[in-house]
Write a protein that holds these residues in place. Sequence first.
Motif, short mmCIF file in Angstrom:
data_model
loop_
_atom_site.label_atom_id
_atom_site.label_comp_id
_atom_site.label_asym_id
_atom_site.label_seq_id
_atom_site.Cartn_x
_atom_site.Cartn_y
_atom_site.Cartn_z
N HIS A 103 0.69 -1.02 0.26
CA HIS A 103 0.02 -0.06 0.13
C HIS A 103 0.99 1.19 0.40
N LEU A 160 -3.96 -9.54 6.57
CA LEU A 160 -2.91 -7.64 7.16
C LEU A 160 -2.10 -8.20 8.90
N ARG A 163 4.74 -0.14 0.58
CA ARG A 163 5.01 -0.54 1.99
C ARG A 163 4.25 -1.92 2.15
N ASP A 205 2.16 -6.03 9.81
CA ASP A 205 2.64 -5.13 9.37
C ASP A 205 3.81 -4.73 9.07
N VAL A 242 2.43 -5.13 3.64
CA VAL A 242 1.03 -4.68 4.82
C VAL A 242 0.74 -6.14 4.50
#
Length: 528
Positions: free
Chosen positions: A264, A284, A271, A286, A273
């Motif tokens: 995203h 999803l 990045r 980090d 995601v």
Amino acid sequence: MTRSHASNTAPRIAVIGAGIAGMAAAIRLRLQGNHVEVFEAGATAGGKLGELVLGEYRFGIGPSLLTMPEYIDELFALAGEMPSEHFRYQRLDTVCRYAWEDGTRLDARADPQAFAHEVEQVLGVPAQRVLKTLAHGEEKYRLTGHTFLEKSLHSSDTWLTPEVGHALTRLHRLDLTRTLHQVHQRDLKEPHLVQLFDRFATYNGSNPYRAPGLLSMIAHFEHGAGAFVPEGGMPAIGRALFDLAERVGVIFHFNTAVAEILTHRDGRRPRAVGLRLQDEREVLLDRVVSNMDVFFTHQRLLPDAPAPTRVLAREKSTSALIFYWGVDRSFPELDVHNIFFSDDYAGEFEALEAGTLCDDPTIYVSISSRYDPSAAPEGGENWFVMINAPFATPEQDWPTLIERTRERVIDKLERMLGSEGSPAGLREAIVEECVFDPTTIEARTLSHLGALYGTSSNDRMAAFMRHPNYSRHIDGLYFCGGSVHPGGGLPLCLLSARIMTDVMARREPWPTHAPSSHNALSSQKDDA
């Protein structure tokens, strides 16, 4: 779309691939307090350290020699555990038994003094010359190993250290302008011994007639640090690390292939995601760590993202042609590890660079049932027979190459074993067989073109041109394993996990909550 149930302050990290580097990375990240999930397309963990069963015979499918076991012990110590309670190994007195067609035989003892004495007795080379060569290799490792193998070469912090400054003052000792073969000719002179030491280039899939002389440090790993065998064979390493990972709270998803790394863009750079799985579920997260071959990571999982084309296009390492033979008799002439040399070593590497196999290849035979009797029925042996092979290309006819090479390998082994004064009878003794060629290796392990060690080390800049342990184009995306820095082979794969974890901590100093003990983490296993 699913989201992990970890606390809001604990980063959620996905590791793609349950190979050795992937598991080591997952353990390290979990022990820092992160929520870690491993997504593995296969049914088991271990990657190239997997196991093959043929009837009553068991084989490790990949690496057959353990060096630098302290990198494995380190993971247990980080978790507050006693390594010997979960993973045990023993040092070999004899690393390898070498044989040449002219009848020369040499047992390479692990102890440098014993090795040098054996060389002097068999080959007439003064022991001090051998010890001096080994000491020079150790010096190279001491000057460069902790920088080039244990730190990121893609971080400016690495180059601003006293160690680098000291190494620069000793550049003349590193043999950067000579090939490995030239160094050994200069230092050892005797042809048998030069060939024996040249063989160390194959430990990272390189050509001794092109690889830099700096690689003479590899000899130090066997005749300085030592060579070892694990209880239960090499696959026991994968089982031990998997068990450790589960104990500290890493979550594994087997038979769960990843289809895409989700990104995203919220600012200047995209990045990572999360992941899209083959069944179209999205998870999803980090951060994402890929233990998948870096070529396939970019090609399959990041089809729309810019790829480091120059790095991915670099020359690949060699591959292997492996015969897994269940043999129904014992061959007392052999040791755990054995090498039967080619009469034309330069010609063997010329053939490899031409994309084919020579008529007289060097043969490596490993028999793990010598230290793990359960790997073969009583009276039998499990032979792992490997020759160097080129990486896969469309022009190769592997069925024909396998058939022709199999006969030549058996003929050579029977001839050289027969010269020991006992009947060989190998051909009739083979009762189980499986064959891996470079295309098999690529299909089973997703090593691009079947290259065992990623890119080759056939030039002075090879170490600097490996893929970094992080993405230069996508934030939150990291890499570990044999296809990225510092390279292939079990010790370097484990170091890649350490380097990647350190790089992540520097690039993203997200608050972590390291537990007071790993047992506290074990009760926090979440379902994704």
